[in-house]
Design a protein around this motif. Structure first.
Motif, PDB file in Angstrom:
ATOM      1  N   SER A 134       0.896  -1.171   0.031  1.00 29.04           N
ATOM      2  CA  SER A 134       0.005  -0.135  -0.096  1.00 29.04           C
ATOM      3  C   SER A 134       0.869   1.165   0.078  1.00 29.04           C
ATOM      4  CB  SER A 134      -1.076   0.109   0.874  1.00 29.04           C
ATOM      5  OG  SER A 134      -0.308  -0.563   2.185  1.00 29.04           O
TER       6      SER A 134
ATOM      7  N   GLU B 218     -12.008   1.526  -6.307  1.00 24.71           N
ATOM      8  CA  GLU B 218     -12.326   1.527  -5.066  1.00 24.71           C
ATOM      9  C   GLU B 218     -11.134   2.077  -4.112  1.00 24.71           C
ATOM     10  OE1 GLU B 218     -15.881  -1.425  -4.843  1.00 24.71           O
ATOM     11  OE2 GLU B 218     -14.346  -1.708  -3.587  1.00 24.71           O
ATOM     12  N   ALA B 219     -10.071   0.938  -4.187  1.00 28.29           N
ATOM     13  CA  ALA B 219      -8.995   1.335  -3.340  1.00 28.29           C
ATOM     14  C   ALA B 219      -7.595   1.118  -3.888  1.00 28.29           C
ATOM     15  CB  ALA B 219      -9.070   0.438  -2.138  1.00 28.29           C
TER      16      ALA B 219
ATOM     17  N   SER C 140      -4.562   1.359  -1.338  1.00 31.05           N
ATOM     18  CA  SER C 140      -4.343   0.162  -0.540  1.00 31.05           C
ATOM     19  C   SER C 140      -3.861  -1.140  -1.203  1.00 31.05           C
ATOM     20  CB  SER C 140      -5.312   0.043   0.303  1.00 31.05           C
ATOM     21  OG  SER C 140      -6.564  -0.222  -0.057  1.00 31.05           O
TER      22      SER C 140
ATOM     23  N   ASN D 156      -8.771  -2.835   1.304  1.00 27.86           N
ATOM     24  CA  ASN D 156      -9.459  -1.554   1.794  1.00 27.86           C
ATOM     25  C   ASN D 156      -9.420  -0.650   3.003  1.00 27.86           C
ATOM     26  OD1 ASN D 156     -10.725  -1.945  -0.813  1.00 27.86           O
ATOM     27  ND2 ASN D 156     -12.398  -2.789  -0.159  1.00 27.86           N
TER      28      ASN D 156
ATOM     29  N   SER E  39      -8.411   1.878   5.188  1.00 25.37           N
ATOM     30  CA  SER E  39      -8.199   3.508   5.234  1.00 25.37           C
ATOM     31  C   SER E  39      -7.120   3.689   6.082  1.00 25.37           C
ATOM     32  CB  SER E  39      -9.488   4.041   5.402  1.00 25.37           C
ATOM     33  OG  SER E  39      -9.676   3.923   6.636  1.00 25.37           O
ATOM     34  N   PRO E  40      -6.306   4.830   5.981  1.00 21.16           N
ATOM     35  CA  PRO E  40      -5.490   5.460   6.787  1.00 21.16           C
ATOM     36  C   PRO E  40      -5.987   5.555   7.869  1.00 21.16           C
ATOM     37  CG  PRO E  40      -5.394   6.425   4.602  1.00 21.16           C
ATOM     38  CD  PRO E  40      -6.360   5.631   4.628  1.00 21.16           C
ATOM     39  N   GLN E  41      -7.270   6.318   8.113  1.00 13.81           N
ATOM     40  CA  GLN E  41      -7.743   6.583   9.519  1.00 13.81           C
ATOM     41  C   GLN E  41      -7.964   5.296  10.363  1.00 13.81           C
ATOM     42  OE1 GLN E  41      -8.733   7.494   6.362  1.00 13.81           O
ATOM     43  NE2 GLN E  41     -10.438   8.938   6.381  1.00 13.81           N
TER      44      GLN E  41
END
Lengths: 297, 517, 339
Positions: B401, B429-430, B433, C46, C48-50
């Motif tokens: 990522s 979408e991602a 990551s 998926n 997220s950094p948060q």
């Protein structure tokens, strides 16, 4: 300084001639050295494609998972590679890591031992405690933890395996320094102004060298096994590089299908090489303690 | 006739002896898989969900055979015309094994709790965004109001998704993850779970549906495929499932005491990814060349002994098929690959040097072999030189990522069985990551537009066209190279005396249907 | 306070710096090297950094390393090893859960190693310099060189797969597992206490191959020491006297020499355990043995920091306790040793 070097050389010559003399009687040592030498040569040549019968890394149009035959002496693996070719070039990681790691721990351990022994006081106590802590911890576990953190490959394996042997050399050297330091002779030498370095080179090193040689042979034997274990657990060289431990891990998947040759031969290589180093260690120990030899009823 | 009599006799005998714990030999299932933690709200892995599914139910479920949605805890439901309100009618008389009644209040409590706790390892993302509020209208009626119309909502509420399962308010802590403390509705009752060792089940007598065939079940965890294979051969386990090694599957087929059953296809896929922003693979010609040079057949035959299937699109070919699955990727063509590489400016004297990354354990024990074969097949061009790189899973995902891979392996099991779930994650979408950094690709916005239209369109024909367009585009842009579908996961080996252990696209066996004679 | 209790306290206090040193090393390396535990836990999908930041905060690994260090050390000394990242259970209770399996394996392999090693050693000593002696000695030296995992695999394929005498792996067969009641976690002890023959046989069958695998190399070591110490004893004056009294060689060996030859063997037990723990990691991997070794390997794969640190401390503690016990045992056997 020059004198120290001359003394060193002189000592080395004496050791070698003494060694040669002793070798003649030492069957164990001779067998061990022969094994080690043979493995080193085979492994070095094994890195070249003209030496191995087939390519150890590339798959080719050979039968898949076929047992030993006249064409493939030790059979083929699932990627149609020749096991014999992989075996003779697969010692690289073991030998490189074992030698480098032992060299590393020998130099670091010995120097720390000298410093600790001569300085004494808190430094000595702290170092001794640290070394005892490392020493008492299971070396295989420590090596696995270290290499898992450092990452796979030759470098991390050298650091990890080298690290776990440091205490052994530290202890041997420190004990010798402590013994020598107390002798009246050293007191006298010191009184006429000889430095610690000189004392180490002239008086400590010669006495510890035999013990260190024996210890390092045993460490090499152990290092071969540790490297194999690390490779087996997947921390060794990346594929497709041939490697005994990795090949055993690979062969494990086909063991129950009856492909015994995949793990048997790499295993035998590890055993023989480790035994070779072990025998050298035995031989040197016999040289160092001739009593041991005579003690037989 | 004789056999039937024998069975009858055995059944009568068994019922005479009674269902005491010792009277019956348990059904033993062996696996190399592992559950993580038995929490509805904080788990997202196959074996955990398998356990939870075997021990409790959701509002709806997939029919074991037809795979159509039907009621489980809910016996019927109504959907408001605008698709925003779902009213479920609870089947009367359901009890949890701790004695609690499973009524509208319990359903509301369980769903609310799962959504509220929303564990970081959980899959609440699959239901949480769609649910506005849950109300218990009366003892047996639950009304769920959505935040947006959603064609897949009944699927989201099914037992396929662990966070939609219902569990008793009495046995699970209110504000902590369940971690095995729960009571379900059956068919099985969880007796004991020892990590790394086993899970024990026993049929729950108060189950509202047909009683499970095997009263006692134990699932044992093996550390590797080789020992699992030996265990089924020796009769130590009755069923070996997830995952036998390919070579072992071939051997077990020859064993007279073992039955090997295939249930392809599989919705799980394996593929190569590129960081499209990283030289030298930022050059589409290079990626295209690799897509021509890669040798799927060799992977299938050499590494997996034929137990997986090559795929030429990311959307797996399943039955019933997904909307618009279109195998667009080229078959192997060395000439074309060399041509493209030459066009990109590479030659034998100026070879293309690449790293190929893989992670050794996360995807099973064959990754090293796959990497070796891919390296070999690319190097056959004579113009590419591959260095294989290895990282443990934790470090692998971190570096991935961070965009630190040029070419790397990954695998995918769908969150839900819909085409977009096989196209969007790596592109729109991602992308970061997932390590593709496709958001820096010139065509990123175009993909985004297409996917947005596709996922909001109800018309299947139009959706199909859009999904097909993405797949065709992807052979030009090559953010991924689909390699094979994991049909080796769809294999079950059973002892001769076992029947009823089958797999379907939900990838789970129905424990309650298995019979041990 | 003097004598023995004082000695014990001293020894225990000495383990504190040792633990600190090991902990510090592992702690630092874990934090300096790449490999993010949060990502290992959450997977690559998926994330997220948060979420990562939130999770790092929850795990308490977002603070400066010195702060983490001080806090962790103080917690360890209060007996709190933290919570595993992957199972969210206290590491210490998990270790206690896995430990009996390892202990049982280690003890049984040590028993095998002692019996086998001692017998071969004594045999070799009484036939010193004859062919049998040489064969045994070669075995003793060679046993060190055999990789544990390789031996385990070979035993598996020969005795479990081909001959079918023993099960391939795990601690119990499925049928027994379902009804087996374990109180101590030491299955052999549980089975013996229950008196159920079927259980005992099943447990023993499962123990056999792993115990032999793990004990093999130790058998060589113990064999060598036994041989040497037996030779020394046989040379001693009192044995010569016994022989002079006309006692048969068998009686001399059995009644006079054996006991005294045992002493040096006890001294290596401490060392043995350290080596055994290392071997246990590999043996447990090969035999699906749910012990501390496989726990550690899994923790390493999952970058489970607290679990790795916890395992290291636990193993170190265990080794020091064993060493202490061995020392005390030694003083019991050899009256000359006093503290």
């Amino acid at each position: 300084m020059v004198r120290a070097i001359i003394h060193g050389l002189d000592w080395l010559v004496r050791q070698v001639s003494r060694g040669r003399h002793a070798l003649r009687k030492q069957t164990i040592l001779k067998v061990g050295l022969a094994i080690v030498l043979l493995f080193v040569l085979v492994t070095v040549f094994g890195q070249y494609e003209w030496f191995t019968p087939y390519s150890p890394t590339l798959y080719r149009d050979a039968p898949r998972l076929e047992g030993p035959s006249s064409v493939h002496w030790m059979g083929t693996d699932q990627l149609q590679r020749d096991v014999f070719s992989r075996i003779i070039s697969g010692g690289k990681a073991s030998l490189v890591v074992a030698f480098c790691a032992v060299a590393l721990s020998m130099s670091v351990g010995s120097v720390l031992g000298w410093i600790s022994g001569f300085t004494g006081g808190y430094l000595d106590r702290g170092l001794s405690l640290t070394m005892d802590a490392i020493y008492s911890f299971p070396s295989t576990v420590l090596a696995i933890v270290l290499v898992a953190m450092l990452g796979a490959g030759l470098g991390p394996m050298i650091w990890a395996v080298g690290f776990v042997y440091i205490p052994t050399y530290f202890r041997v050297t420190r004990a010798e320094v402590l013994r020598v330091r107390e002798t009246p002779y050293i007191e006298a030498v010191r009184a006429i102004g000889a430095g610690n370095v000189r004392i180490v080179l002239r008086h400590v090193a010669p006495n510890t060298v035999n013990a260190i040689m024996a210890v390092s042979s045993f460490n090499l034997a152990d290092a071969i096994l540790t490297v194999a274990a690390l490779s087996f657990l997947g921390f060794g060289l990346p594929p497709p590089a041939p490697d005994w431990g990795f090949d055993i891990q690979n062969g494990q998947k086909f063991l129950q299908s009856g492909s015994w040759w995949l793990i048997t031969f790499p295993g035998l290589m590890i055993i023989t090489l480790s035994l070779g180093f072990g025998l050298v260690g035995e031989g040197i120990s016999d040289l160092v303690n001739p009593k041991r030899k005579r003690k037989k009823v | 006739m004789k056999k039937a009599l024998g069975i009858l006799l055995a059944v009568t005998l068994a019922s005479l002896i009674g269902v005491g714990a010792l009277a019956q030999t348990p059904l033993i299932i062996g696996t190399t898989d592992r559950p993580t933690e038995l929490s509805f709200e904080n788990s997202y892995d196959h074996w955990t969900w398998h356990i939870l599914r075997a021990t409790t139910g959701a509002l709806t479920k997939l029919n074991d055979e037809t795979l159509e949605l039907e009621g489980q805890i809910a016996q019927s439901w109504e959907i408001s015309p605008d698709g925003m309100v779902y009213t479920f009618h609870i089947r009367p008389g359901i009890t949890f094994w701790d004695g609690e009644k499973c009524n509208a209040g319990a359903v509301k409590w369980a769903l609310d709790r799962s959504i509220r706790l929303d564990g970081p390892k959980g899959a609440l993302g699959l239901i949480k965004p769609y649910i506005d509020k849950i109300e218990a209208l009366d003892d047996l009626t639950v009304r769920i109001t959505l935040t947006m119309p959603d064609a897949l909502f009944l699927l989201r509420m099914s037992n396929q998704i662990a966070c939609s399962l219902i569990y008793s308010p009495k046995s699970t802590p209110e504000n902590e993850f369940a971690r095995g403390q729960y009571a379900g509705t059956g068919p099985y009752k969880l007796v004991e779970y020892l990590p790394d060792q086993y899970v024990k089940y026993e049929a729950y007598a108060g189950y509202y549906g047909p009683a499970p065939k095997a009263k006692l079940v134990i699932e044992k965890f093996y550390s590797d495929a080789a020992t699992l294979r030996a265990a089924i051969e020796a009769g130590d386990v009755d069923i070996a499932w997830r995952t036998l090694a390919p070579q072992d599957i071939q051997d077990l087929k020859k064993n007279a005491n073992v039955v090997v059953s295939y249930y392809p296809p599989s919705p799980g896929i394996r593929y190569l990814l590129f960081n499209v922003s990283q030289p030298p693979v930022d050059n589409p010609l290079v990626r295209q060349a690799i897509s021509y040079a890669v040798d799927r057949d060799k992977i299938v035959s050499q590494v997996f002994s034929g137990s997986v299937e090559p795929i030429y699109t990311m959307v797996p070919n399943v039955d019933p098929p997904f909307f618009g699955a279109l195998p667009t990727f080229p078959h192997r063509d060395m000439g074309k690959a060399q041509e493209l590489l030459a066009e990109a400016g590479y030659s034998k004297s100026n070879p293309l040097k690449l790293n190929l990354w893989y992670t050794p354990k996360h995807y099973g024990t064959f990754e090293a072999d796959v990497a070796t074969v891919v390296k070999g097949s690319l190097e056959e061009t004579g113009i590419i030189q591959i260095t294989i790189q290895v990282l443990e899973w934790g470090a692998y995902t971190e570096r991935m990522s961070a965009g630190g891979f040029d070419m790397f392996f990954l695998g995918w099991h769908p969150d839900y069985l819909e085409t977009s779930n096989f196209l969007a994650p790596w592109t729109t979408e991602a992308p970061e990551s997932m390590g593709t950094y496709f958001n820096r690709h010139p065509n990123y916005e175009a993909y985004k537009d297409i996917m947005e239209v596709a996922t909001t369109t109800v018309d299947p024909a139009k959706r199909t066209k859009l999904y097909k367009a993405v797949q065709i585009l992807s052979t030009q842009d090559v953010p991924w190279i689909p390699l094979w579908s994991m049909t080796d996961e769809m294999v079950i080996a059973t002892r001769k005396n076992i029947s009823g252990a089958t797999l379907n696209i939900s990838m789970d066996i129905q424990l309650w249907n298995i019979v041990k004679q | 306070m003097g004598g023995l209790p004082r000695y014990i306290v001293q020894r225990l206090l000495l383990t504190v710096p040792m633990l600190l040193i090991l902990l510090t090393a592992v702690f630092l390396i874990l934090r300096v090297m790449p490999g993010d535990p949060v990502r290992a836990v959450l997977g690559g999908r998926n994330v997220s950094p948060q979420l990562i930041a939130e999770y790092r905060h929850k795990m308490g690994i977002d603070r400066p390393i010195p702060v983490q260090y001080v806090e962790y050390i103080s917690r360890v000394f209060r007996g709190d090893f933290g919570e595993s990242f992957s199972t969210f259970k206290p590491v210490l209770s998990e270790l206690f859960h896995y430990f009996p399996a390892t202990l049982e394996l280690a003890l049984c392999s040590l028993l095998f190693a002692s019996l086998f090693g001692f017998c071969t050693g004594v045999l070799a000593a009484t036939r010193a310099d004859r062919p049998l002696d040489h064969v045994v000695r070669v075995f003793h030296i060679g046993s060190f060189a055999v990789p544990i995992f390789w031996l385990g695999l070979m035993l598996q394929v020969i005795f479990a797969v081909k001959l079918g005498w023993f099960p391939v792996a795990t601690r119990l067969g499925g049928q027994v597992q379902y009804v087996f009641q374990s109180r101590t976690g030491l299955y052999l002890l549980d089975a013996l206490l229950s008196g159920n023959i079927q259980w005992i046989v099943d447990v023993l069958k499962h123990l056999a191959l792993p115990a032999i695998t793990l004990g093999f190399a130790q058998a060589g070591l113990i064999g060598r020491i036994s041989r040497a110490s037996m030779l020394e004893v046989l040379d001693a004056d009192y044995i010569t006297t016994a022989r002079a009294k006309g006692l048969s060689e068998r009686i001399v060996v059995l009644s006079h020499a054996l006991r005294n030859a045992l002493i040096p063997i006890v001294t290596v037990f401490g060392l043995e355990f350290a080596i055994l723990m290392g071997g246990a990691v590999l043996t447990e991997t090969v035999f699906s043995w749910p012990g501390v070794g496989s726990y550690l390997v899994r923790a390493i794969e999952g970058r489970d920091w607290w679990a790795i640190q916890g395992s290291v401390v636990f193993i170190a503690l265990f080794i020091s306790v064993i060493n202490l016990i061995v020392d005390l045992l030694y003083s019991l056997i050899d009256p000359r040793v006093r503290y």
